[in-house]
Design an enzyme around this catalytic site. Structure first.
Site, PDB file in Angstrom:
ATOM      1  NE  ARG A 182      55.009   9.873 -19.567  1.00  0.00           N
ATOM      2  CZ  ARG A 182      54.798  11.068 -18.969  1.00  0.00           C
ATOM      3  NH1 ARG A 182      54.863  11.198 -17.645  1.00  0.00           N
ATOM      4  NH2 ARG A 182      54.471  12.115 -19.684  1.00  0.00           N
ATOM      5  CB  SER A 221      54.888   7.594 -26.126  1.00  0.00           C
ATOM      6  OG  SER A 221      54.294   8.824 -26.424  1.00  0.00           O
ATOM      7  CD  GLU A 234      55.837   6.622 -22.241  1.00  0.00           C
ATOM      8  OE1 GLU A 234      56.683   7.454 -22.646  1.00  0.00           O
ATOM      9  OE2 GLU A 234      54.661   6.934 -22.002  1.00  0.00           O
TER      10      GLU A 234
HETATM   11  C1  LIG Z   1      46.519   6.629 -27.615  1.00  0.00           C
HETATM   12  C2  LIG Z   1      47.368   6.643 -26.377  1.00  0.00           C
HETATM   13  C3  LIG Z   1      47.764   7.856 -25.847  1.00  0.00           C
HETATM   14  C4  LIG Z   1      48.560   7.889 -24.702  1.00  0.00           C
HETATM   15  N1  LIG Z   1      48.914   9.105 -24.177  1.00  0.00           N
HETATM   16  C5  LIG Z   1      49.657   9.150 -23.060  1.00  0.00           C
HETATM   17  C6  LIG Z   1      50.044  10.408 -22.486  1.00  0.00           C
HETATM   18  O1  LIG Z   1      49.718  11.475 -22.969  1.00  0.00           O
HETATM   19  N2  LIG Z   1      50.792  10.387 -21.364  1.00  0.00           N
HETATM   20  C7  LIG Z   1      51.186   9.237 -20.762  1.00  0.00           C
HETATM   21  O2  LIG Z   1      51.869   9.302 -19.738  1.00  0.00           O
HETATM   22  N3  LIG Z   1      50.822   8.036 -21.277  1.00  0.00           N
HETATM   23  C8  LIG Z   1      50.079   7.963 -22.391  1.00  0.00           C
HETATM   24  N4  LIG Z   1      49.723   6.751 -22.911  1.00  0.00           N
HETATM   25  C9  LIG Z   1      50.170   5.515 -22.246  1.00  0.00           C
HETATM   26  C10 LIG Z   1      49.167   4.967 -21.213  1.00  0.00           C
HETATM   27  O3  LIG Z   1      47.858   5.422 -21.473  1.00  0.00           O
HETATM   28  C11 LIG Z   1      49.549   5.347 -19.781  1.00  0.00           C
HETATM   29  O4  LIG Z   1      50.816   4.827 -19.428  1.00  0.00           O
HETATM   30  C12 LIG Z   1      48.494   4.851 -18.787  1.00  0.00           C
HETATM   31  O5  LIG Z   1      48.613   5.489 -17.555  1.00  0.00           O
HETATM   32  C13 LIG Z   1      48.553   3.337 -18.567  1.00  0.00           C
HETATM   33  O6  LIG Z   1      47.437   2.979 -17.781  1.00  0.00           O
HETATM   34  P1  LIG Z   1      46.733   1.562 -17.975  1.00  0.00           P
HETATM   35  O7  LIG Z   1      45.673   1.450 -16.963  1.00  0.00           O
HETATM   36  O8  LIG Z   1      46.347   1.363 -19.376  1.00  0.00           O
HETATM   37  O9  LIG Z   1      47.945   0.620 -17.583  1.00  0.00           O
HETATM   38  P2  LIG Z   1      48.307  -0.765 -18.278  1.00  0.00           P
HETATM   39  O10 LIG Z   1      48.789  -0.510 -19.661  1.00  0.00           O
HETATM   40  O11 LIG Z   1      47.219  -1.727 -18.087  1.00  0.00           O
HETATM   41  O12 LIG Z   1      49.556  -1.193 -17.374  1.00  0.00           O
HETATM   42  C14 LIG Z   1      50.734  -0.395 -17.347  1.00  0.00           C
HETATM   43  C15 LIG Z   1      51.561  -0.786 -16.113  1.00  0.00           C
HETATM   44  O13 LIG Z   1      50.815  -0.452 -14.953  1.00  0.00           O
HETATM   45  C16 LIG Z   1      50.653  -1.605 -14.122  1.00  0.00           C
HETATM   46  N5  LIG Z   1      49.352  -1.493 -13.466  1.00  0.00           N
HETATM   47  C17 LIG Z   1      48.130  -1.274 -14.021  1.00  0.00           C
HETATM   48  N6  LIG Z   1      47.199  -1.187 -13.050  1.00  0.00           N
HETATM   49  C18 LIG Z   1      47.834  -1.377 -11.874  1.00  0.00           C
HETATM   50  C19 LIG Z   1      47.411  -1.423 -10.510  1.00  0.00           C
HETATM   51  N7  LIG Z   1      46.136  -1.245 -10.135  1.00  0.00           N
HETATM   52  N8  LIG Z   1      48.352  -1.649  -9.561  1.00  0.00           N
HETATM   53  C20 LIG Z   1      49.661  -1.830  -9.894  1.00  0.00           C
HETATM   54  N9  LIG Z   1      50.112  -1.791 -11.158  1.00  0.00           N
HETATM   55  C21 LIG Z   1      49.210  -1.562 -12.133  1.00  0.00           C
HETATM   56  C22 LIG Z   1      50.741  -2.793 -15.081  1.00  0.00           C
HETATM   57  O14 LIG Z   1      51.107  -3.975 -14.399  1.00  0.00           O
HETATM   58  C23 LIG Z   1      51.839  -2.299 -16.018  1.00  0.00           C
HETATM   59  O15 LIG Z   1      53.077  -2.466 -15.374  1.00  0.00           O
HETATM   60  C24 LIG Z   1      48.939   6.682 -24.062  1.00  0.00           C
HETATM   61  C25 LIG Z   1      48.524   5.454 -24.598  1.00  0.00           C
HETATM   62  C26 LIG Z   1      47.732   5.434 -25.729  1.00  0.00           C
HETATM   63  C27 LIG Z   1      47.267   4.108 -26.263  1.00  0.00           C
END
Ligand SMILES: Cc1cc2nc3c(=O)[nH]c(=O)nc-3n(C[C@H](O)[C@H](O)[C@H](O)COP(=O)(O)OP(=O)(O)OC[C@H]3O[C@@H](n4cnc5c(N)ncnc54)[C@H](O)[C@@H]3O)c2cc1C
Length: 297
Positions: free
Chosen positions: A171, A220, A290
């Site tokens: 992570r 999480s 996380e």
């Molecule tokens: C219901 C639910 C279930 C989930 N299940 C999981 C799971 O099974 N496994 C898991 O690992 N995670 C899980 N997550 C957490 C989340 O979905 C992941 O961490 C996901 O990859 C985040 O992606 P995002 O686009 O939403 O990032 P964001 O939440 O928008 O951003 C997260 C981070 O990434 C950075 N970021 C986003 N896009 C870019 C880019 N293009 N370039 C540089 N930095 C960037 C942001 O600045 C921030 O630091 C879950 C979340 C929810 C709500």
């Protein structure tokens, strides 16, 4: 160029004092001082090259791992959701733009008979966020399938990073500097569509059985400490169902915080800090976040 002259130049794609709650899964938190939603790489490059260099910039993908605090984010917030193309080449390498939703990439791979990306079906984020978090589920993570990433610096300079250069761990990544990930290439292998479909069905089914669905949450809240499960520690500390205003520890999965209706970011953060304290008192283990907290309290 000062910030007002800059804003006027990009007027079509820029919003000021714009609510960010609808761009995050928690549905809470304050405004972006300046919100920019680029539609393509070239306009983002131009924007970055012209933005005042001292201006803070934060990138949001699907906002599924974010808690935006109630007094919002200073400077520029960039949302990548319109940069979302996915393609495949003759060698079966899949390229996805940063704003492509993970589940779409999983389905694209399935439709092209490519296996290895099924785990993406259950992660509600984008490719950019998934790389930054080295997201994973069901025994696979981005690290296992990523070939390389095209990125752009906050000053508009391009660079390709190999999987190794990103130093991906549980992570998190170890890449230094401020980068926006633009697109990524993924490896996969041949697999029959029906076999892939079944694998995805199992993942979806298993998630529905173990996690709350159709709710406002950030997934999480805490990372699993080595050899332990955060949800078990939270449960053992008696926090299942604990509330702070409209913020609640999920009854179904106690590492998830749910925004029942109108929780403020402060209520969500306070609840998590309270849980962290109770877990420490009960087990001596310090949980680490996380979910990323961003912006002003
Ligand atoms: C219901 C639910 C279930 C989930 N299940 C999981 C799971 O099974 N496994 C898991 O690992 N995670 C899980 N997550 C957490 C989340 O979905 C992941 O961490 C996901 O990859 C985040 O992606 P995002 O686009 O939403 O990032 P964001 O939440 O928008 O951003 C997260 C981070 O990434 C950075 N970021 C986003 N896009 C870019 C880019 N293009 N370039 C540089 N930095 C960037 C942001 O600045 C921030 O630091 C879950 C979340 C929810 C709500």
């Amino acid at each position: 160029m000062n910030i007002n002259a800059f804003k006027n130049k990009f007027l079509d794609n820029i919003y000021t004092e714009h609510k960010l709650a609808k761009y995050t899964w928690f549905g809470a938190g304050g405004n972006a001082e300046i919100l920019y939603i680029p539609e393509e790489e070239i306009s983002l490059e131009k924007f970055l090259k012209e933005k005042p260099s001292e201006c803070n910039l934060f990138t949001i993908g699907a906002g599924s791992n974010l808690l935006v605090r109630d007094n919002g984010i200073n400077g520029i917030t960039l949302i990548t959701n319109k940069m979302n193309k996915i393609s495949i080449d003759e060698d079966g390498i899949i390229t996805a733009d940063c704003g492509a939703v993970d589940a779409e990439v999983a389905r694209f791979a399935r439709e092209h008979n490519r296996t290895g990306l099924e785990f993406l079906i259950g992660i509600p984020g984008t490719i950019g966020g998934g790389i930054k978090m080295n997201s994973g589920a069901f025994g696979s993570e981005f690290k296992d399938v990523l070939i390389d990433v095209k990125a752009i610096s906050h000053d508009g300079e391009y660079k390709i990073f190999s999987n190794k250069e990103l130093k991906m761990e549980y992570r998190k990544i170890g890449l230094k500097g401020k980068w926006i990930f633009l697109s990524a290439r993924f490896k996969s292998s041949y697999g029959a569509k029906e076999f892939i479909r079944e694998k995805m069905k199992k993942i979806i089914h298993s998630r529905k059985a173990s996690q709350p669905s159709g709710v406002k949450t950030g997934g999480s809240t805490f990372k699993n400490p080595l050899g332990k499960k955060a949800w078990e520690l939270i449960d053992q500390a008696g926090c299942r169902g604990l509330k702070n205003g409209d913020a609640m520890i999920s009854e179904k999965h106690c590492n998830f915080i749910i925004n029942l209706k109108k929780a403020s970011a402060q209520q969500i953060e306070e609840l998590a800090q309270n849980v962290k304290q109770k877990v420490f008192e009960n087990s001596g283990i310090k949980l680490t976040w996380e979910i990323e907290r961003v912006g002003n309290k």
